[in-house]
Design an enzyme around this catalytic site. Structure first.
Site, PDB file in Angstrom:
ATOM      1  N   ARG A 124       2.584   2.406  -0.417  1.00  0.00           N
ATOM      2  CA  ARG A 124       1.695   3.126  -1.325  1.00  0.00           C
ATOM      3  C   ARG A 124       0.855   4.140  -0.556  1.00  0.00           C
ATOM      4  O   ARG A 124       0.779   4.109   0.674  1.00  0.00           O
ATOM      5  CB  ARG A 124       0.760   2.149  -2.056  1.00  0.00           C
ATOM      6  CG  ARG A 124      -0.166   1.390  -1.115  1.00  0.00           C
ATOM      7  CD  ARG A 124      -1.334   0.737  -1.832  1.00  0.00           C
ATOM      8  NE  ARG A 124      -2.104  -0.125  -0.947  1.00  0.00           N
ATOM      9  CZ  ARG A 124      -2.991   0.289  -0.057  1.00  0.00           C
ATOM     10  NH1 ARG A 124      -3.220   1.586   0.097  1.00  0.00           N
ATOM     11  NH2 ARG A 124      -3.647  -0.569   0.711  1.00  0.00           N
ATOM     12  N   ASP A 131      -5.591   3.943   1.986  1.00  0.00           N
ATOM     13  CA  ASP A 131      -5.881   3.296   3.262  1.00  0.00           C
ATOM     14  C   ASP A 131      -5.906   1.782   3.065  1.00  0.00           C
ATOM     15  O   ASP A 131      -5.411   1.263   2.064  1.00  0.00           O
ATOM     16  CB  ASP A 131      -7.228   3.817   3.789  1.00  0.00           C
ATOM     17  CG  ASP A 131      -7.323   3.816   5.305  1.00  0.00           C
ATOM     18  OD1 ASP A 131      -7.212   2.730   5.885  1.00  0.00           O
ATOM     19  OD2 ASP A 131      -7.513   4.899   5.891  1.00  0.00           O
ATOM     20  N   ILE A 132      -6.505   1.072   4.006  1.00  0.00           N
ATOM     21  CA  ILE A 132      -6.565  -0.381   3.919  1.00  0.00           C
ATOM     22  C   ILE A 132      -7.482  -0.813   2.777  1.00  0.00           C
ATOM     23  O   ILE A 132      -8.485  -0.168   2.486  1.00  0.00           O
ATOM     24  CB  ILE A 132      -7.056  -0.993   5.256  1.00  0.00           C
ATOM     25  CG1 ILE A 132      -6.818  -2.506   5.273  1.00  0.00           C
ATOM     26  CG2 ILE A 132      -8.523  -0.645   5.521  1.00  0.00           C
ATOM     27  CD1 ILE A 132      -7.000  -3.127   6.653  1.00  0.00           C
ATOM     28  N   CYS A 186     -10.779   1.321   2.438  1.00  0.00           N
ATOM     29  CA  CYS A 186     -10.164   2.612   2.110  1.00  0.00           C
ATOM     30  C   CYS A 186     -10.470   3.681   3.152  1.00  0.00           C
ATOM     31  O   CYS A 186     -10.393   4.876   2.872  1.00  0.00           O
ATOM     32  CB  CYS A 186     -10.566   3.077   0.718  1.00  0.00           C
ATOM     33  SG  CYS A 186     -10.083   1.906  -0.572  1.00  0.00           S
ATOM     34  N   ALA A 242     -10.645   0.299  -6.524  1.00  0.00           N
ATOM     35  CA  ALA A 242      -9.750   0.968  -5.572  1.00  0.00           C
ATOM     36  C   ALA A 242      -8.468   1.419  -6.269  1.00  0.00           C
ATOM     37  O   ALA A 242      -8.019   0.796  -7.238  1.00  0.00           O
ATOM     38  CB  ALA A 242      -9.407   0.021  -4.419  1.00  0.00           C
ATOM     39  N   PHE A 254      -8.593  -4.553   0.172  1.00  0.00           N
ATOM     40  CA  PHE A 254      -8.556  -6.005   0.007  1.00  0.00           C
ATOM     41  C   PHE A 254      -8.255  -6.358  -1.437  1.00  0.00           C
ATOM     42  O   PHE A 254      -8.802  -5.749  -2.360  1.00  0.00           O
ATOM     43  CB  PHE A 254      -9.904  -6.628   0.406  1.00  0.00           C
ATOM     44  CG  PHE A 254     -10.015  -8.089   0.063  1.00  0.00           C
ATOM     45  CD1 PHE A 254      -9.366  -9.048   0.834  1.00  0.00           C
ATOM     46  CD2 PHE A 254     -10.746  -8.505  -1.047  1.00  0.00           C
ATOM     47  CE1 PHE A 254      -9.448 -10.394   0.502  1.00  0.00           C
ATOM     48  CE2 PHE A 254     -10.837  -9.846  -1.383  1.00  0.00           C
ATOM     49  CZ  PHE A 254     -10.179 -10.789  -0.598  1.00  0.00           C
ATOM     50  N   GLY A 264      -1.171   0.574  -7.933  1.00  0.00           N
ATOM     51  CA  GLY A 264      -2.061   0.934  -9.025  1.00  0.00           C
ATOM     52  C   GLY A 264      -3.524   0.812  -8.694  1.00  0.00           C
ATOM     53  O   GLY A 264      -4.006   1.462  -7.765  1.00  0.00           O
TER      54      GLY A 264
END
Length: 235
Positions: free
Chosen positions: A79, A82-83, A178, A147, A85, A160
Site C-alpha cells: 500500500r 508510511d508505518i 505515518c 489513517a 498501527f 483503506g
C-alpha cells in the site's frame, strides 16, 4: 438518472492481518474479472504494525525483536503511506471497489475516504479535518484520529482507512505514525465528552458514511463470512 450500484459489506470482527491481506488479494483478483461486485471489509486487527511500499523501517522506533514482548506483529505491504498501527478498538474499512466504474481518480478517492472519517467524527461533535501537505489521514487540531493507506491496481482499490475509536495509544509511541514526527495520535474516546455507543454501532456508522459519500444504493450485508474457504476461493 443515476444507475443503482450495489455494495457487499462484510462484517468480519477481529481478523489476523495476514489473513485479511490474502483475502484482499483474492477479492481484488475477482473484482478485476467481474466475479464479484464492489465489496468493503469491516473489521479490526490484533495489535499489528504495517509498513507501506516505501519501506520506511527507520520510523519503527524499537527493534523488531522487541515487538513480540509488547504483543504486536510487523508486516510489510504494497500500500501507499508510511508505518501505521492497527489494533483493537479501531474501525477499519478495506474497500475493494472499481474506481473506473464510479469515475473517480486516486486523489478524489482518498479525499472521499477522508470525508468518510470526518463525517463519522462530526456525529459526536468532533471537528476533524483532512491533513495538510505531508499530513496524510484525518486530524483533530494537531492530533491524528484516522489513517489512510491505499493500493490501486488496474483501477481496483484495496487497503483503506483506520479510525481510532478507543485503541491503546501507547502502541503509537513505538513508531513515528505515518512518518510525521512531533504530532500526537488521538481517538474518538479522547476527543468527545459523549458516552459512546457500542463499537459495532460505530462501525456501522462508518459504513453508512462511506456508502453515502460513494453513492451506493443497494447494500448486501454479510456476517461470519469465511476468510478463505478450503478451496482457497473467496466467496
Amino acid at each position: 438518472m443515476r444507475v443503482p450500484r450495489s455494495l457487499e459489506v462484510w462484517k468480519m470482527g477481529t481478523v489476523n492481518y495476514l489473513d485479511a491481506l490474502k483475502l484482499q488479494d483474492k477479492l481484488v483478483s475477482h473484482r478485476k474479472t467481474h466475479k464479484i461486485s464492489d465489496t468493503v471489509l469491516s473489521l479490526q486487527h490484533p495489535p499489528t504494525y504495517t509498513l507501506g511500499k516505501r519501506r520506511t523501517d527507520h520510523n519503527l522506533l524499537v527493534p523488531e525483536s522487541d515487538l513480540k514482548t509488547i504483543g504486536a506483529e510487523l508486516h510489510y505491504t504494497q500500500r501507499g503511506g508510511d508505518i501505521t498501527f492497527h489494533g483493537p478498538h479501531q474501525a477499519i474499512l478495506y474497500p475493494i471497489i472499481s474506481l473506473r466504474d464510479i469515475g473517480l481518480g486516486a486523489r478524489n478517492y482518498v479525499e472521499k475516504l477522508e470525508l468518510t472519517m470526518i463525517e463519522l467524527a462530526s456525529l459526536y461533535g468532533v471537528k476533524a479535518r483532512a491533513g495538510g501537505v505531508g499530513e496524510t489521514g484525518v486530524w483533530v487540531g494537531e492530533r491524528k484520529i484516522g489513517a489512510i493507506g491505499v493500493r490501486i491496481s488496474s483501477g481496483i482499490t484495496s487497503h483503506g482507512l483506520a479510525f481510532n475509536i478507543d485503541p491503546d495509544l501507547n502502541y503509537f509511541k513505538h513508531i513515528v505514525p505515518c512518518g510525521i514526527a512531533d504530532k500526537e495520535v488521538t481517538s474518538l474516546r479522547r476527543e468527545t465528552d459523549l458516552v459512546l455507543p457500542t463499537e459495532e454501532v460505530i462501525h456501522e456508522q462508518l459504513i453508512s458514511c462511506f456508502v453515502r459519500l460513494f453513492a451506493f444504493s443497494d447494500l448486501i450485508w454479510k456476517e461470519d463470512t469465511p476468510i478463505l474457504p478450503d478451496n482457497g476461493e473467496a466467496e
